[in-house]
Scaffold this motif. Structure first.
Motif, PDB file in Angstrom:
ATOM      1  N   ALA A  72       0.809  -1.263  -0.119  1.00  0.00           N
ATOM      2  CA  ALA A  72      -0.156   0.126   0.054  1.00  0.00           C
ATOM      3  C   ALA A  72       0.897   1.166  -0.257  1.00  0.00           C
ATOM      4  CB  ALA A  72      -0.730   0.025   1.287  1.00  0.00           C
ATOM      5  N   GLU A  73       2.020   1.050   0.743  1.00  0.00           N
ATOM      6  CA  GLU A  73       2.830   2.403   0.759  1.00  0.00           C
ATOM      7  C   GLU A  73       3.582   2.640  -0.564  1.00  0.00           C
ATOM      8  OE1 GLU A  73       5.780   2.364   3.966  1.00  0.00           O
ATOM      9  OE2 GLU A  73       4.284   1.486   5.518  1.00  0.00           O
ATOM     10  N   LEU A  74       3.782   1.598  -1.088  1.00  0.00           N
ATOM     11  CA  LEU A  74       4.387   1.699  -2.539  1.00  0.00           C
ATOM     12  C   LEU A  74       3.571   2.260  -3.536  1.00  0.00           C
ATOM     13  CD1 LEU A  74       6.671  -1.743  -2.862  1.00  0.00           C
ATOM     14  CD2 LEU A  74       7.440   0.664  -2.432  1.00  0.00           C
ATOM     15  N   LYS A  75       2.104   1.772  -3.377  1.00  0.00           N
ATOM     16  CA  LYS A  75       1.107   2.301  -4.359  1.00  0.00           C
ATOM     17  C   LYS A  75       1.105   3.696  -3.999  1.00  0.00           C
ATOM     18  CE  LYS A  75      -1.570  -1.722  -5.247  1.00  0.00           C
ATOM     19  NZ  LYS A  75      -2.840  -2.694  -4.971  1.00  0.00           N
ATOM     20  N   VAL A  76       0.843   4.099  -2.682  1.00  0.00           N
ATOM     21  CA  VAL A  76       0.913   5.685  -2.609  1.00  0.00           C
ATOM     22  C   VAL A  76       2.097   6.328  -3.115  1.00  0.00           C
ATOM     23  CG1 VAL A  76       0.788   7.567  -0.635  1.00  0.00           C
ATOM     24  CG2 VAL A  76      -0.699   5.319  -0.645  1.00  0.00           C
ATOM     25  N   GLU A  77       3.245   5.886  -2.849  1.00  0.00           N
ATOM     26  CA  GLU A  77       4.551   6.601  -3.383  1.00  0.00           C
ATOM     27  C   GLU A  77       4.630   6.640  -4.802  1.00  0.00           C
ATOM     28  OE1 GLU A  77       7.988   4.975  -2.022  1.00  0.00           O
ATOM     29  OE2 GLU A  77       7.446   4.805   0.271  1.00  0.00           O
ATOM     30  N   GLN A  78       4.103   5.531  -5.480  1.00  0.00           N
ATOM     31  CA  GLN A  78       4.035   5.395  -6.953  1.00  0.00           C
ATOM     32  C   GLN A  78       3.069   6.603  -7.560  1.00  0.00           C
ATOM     33  OE1 GLN A  78       2.243   2.062  -8.613  1.00  0.00           O
ATOM     34  NE2 GLN A  78       2.960   2.590 -10.969  1.00  0.00           N
ATOM     35  N   ARG A  79       1.631   6.709  -6.727  1.00  0.00           N
ATOM     36  CA  ARG A  79       0.821   7.740  -7.224  1.00  0.00           C
ATOM     37  C   ARG A  79       1.619   8.942  -6.845  1.00  0.00           C
ATOM     38  NH1 ARG A  79      -3.420   6.526  -3.433  1.00  0.00           N
ATOM     39  NH2 ARG A  79      -3.322   4.433  -4.071  1.00  0.00           N
ATOM     40  N   HIS A  80       1.980   9.308  -5.954  1.00  0.00           N
ATOM     41  CA  HIS A  80       2.643  10.727  -5.670  1.00  0.00           C
ATOM     42  C   HIS A  80       3.822  11.018  -6.690  1.00  0.00           C
ATOM     43  CE1 HIS A  80       0.571  11.772  -2.056  1.00  0.00           C
ATOM     44  NE2 HIS A  80       1.120  10.545  -1.445  1.00  0.00           N
ATOM     45  N   THR A  81       4.677  10.153  -7.161  1.00  0.00           N
ATOM     46  CA  THR A  81       5.584   9.966  -8.199  1.00  0.00           C
ATOM     47  C   THR A  81       4.889  10.339  -9.430  1.00  0.00           C
ATOM     48  OG1 THR A  81       6.890   8.467  -6.985  1.00  0.00           O
ATOM     49  CG2 THR A  81       7.600   8.900  -9.096  1.00  0.00           C
ATOM     50  N   THR A  82       3.911   9.656  -9.858  1.00  0.00           N
ATOM     51  CA  THR A  82       3.369   9.809 -11.022  1.00  0.00           C
ATOM     52  C   THR A  82       2.673  11.329 -11.170  1.00  0.00           C
ATOM     53  OG1 THR A  82       2.518   7.547 -11.285  1.00  0.00           O
ATOM     54  CG2 THR A  82       1.394   8.832 -12.475  1.00  0.00           C
ATOM     55  N   THR A  83       2.111  11.606 -10.140  1.00  0.00           N
ATOM     56  CA  THR A  83       1.596  12.931  -9.861  1.00  0.00           C
ATOM     57  C   THR A  83       2.757  14.008 -10.230  1.00  0.00           C
ATOM     58  OG1 THR A  83      -0.243  12.177  -8.470  1.00  0.00           O
ATOM     59  CG2 THR A  83       0.215  15.006  -8.790  1.00  0.00           C
ATOM     60  N   ALA A  84       3.545  13.799  -9.488  1.00  0.00           N
ATOM     61  CA  ALA A  84       4.986  14.903  -9.577  1.00  0.00           C
ATOM     62  C   ALA A  84       5.410  14.841 -11.008  1.00  0.00           C
ATOM     63  CB  ALA A  84       5.995  14.498  -8.536  1.00  0.00           C
TER      64      ALA A  84
END
Length: 158
Positions: A72-84
């Motif tokens: 779940a943490e990795l998915k959140v990080e990926q979402r933030h990275t994708t947004t950035a």
């Protein structure tokens, strides 16, 4: 990646009642019996008591919870990275279009400046020619006046 594979194999094994081996760990599930984890390391003896077998099951569940939390943490990080990354891409596109607009503006200003300088050079050339003609006229007039003065002066001295 290995952790995800282990997670998938553990889940499949628990649901389907099969025995799965991943490197040095074997997970067995028998209908009506507890899950067993045995290390295939020859130095370690397999657990023999049911208390040890029962303590392994909560460990599996805690490992699964930890892995789920990490996923779940990795998915959140990926979402933030994708947004950035998306934000940076849009800023890059905006900057590129600004650079293109500025480049066109500078080219137009250079063209206008060159035209203006060419016009000023032509004006200066015409002024220079006019002054040269004026100077020639003045030299011719002064030359003839000088000759007249010399003749008058020579006539007075005689």
């Amino acid at each position: 990646m290995r952790a995800v594979s282990l997670l998938v194999l553990l889940c499949c094994s628990l649901l389907e009642g099969q025995s799965v081996s991943v490197n040095d760990i074997t997970l067995s599930h028998y209908e009506g019996r507890e899950n067993q984890i045995q290390a295939e390391d020859p130095r370690t003896e397999p657990p023999a008591t049911t208390s040890t077998q029962q303590s392994c099951q909560p460990d599996i569940h805690s490992v699964l919870r930890e892995m789920s939390a990490a996923l779940a943490e990795l998915k959140v990080e990926q979402r933030h990275t994708t947004t950035a990354v998306s934000s940076m891409e849009s800023r890059l596109r905006a900057s590129e279009s600004q650079v293109e607009e500025l480049r066109k503006k500078v080219q137009e200003e250079l063209k206008d400046l060159k035209t203006s300088l060419d016009n000023q050079v032509e004006i200066l050339k015409m002024e220079n020619q006019a002054q040269a003609v004026n100077q020639s006229d003045m030299e011719a007039r002064f030359g003839s006046e000088l000759e007249e003065l010399k003749m008058k002066n020579d006539g007075k001295h005689l």
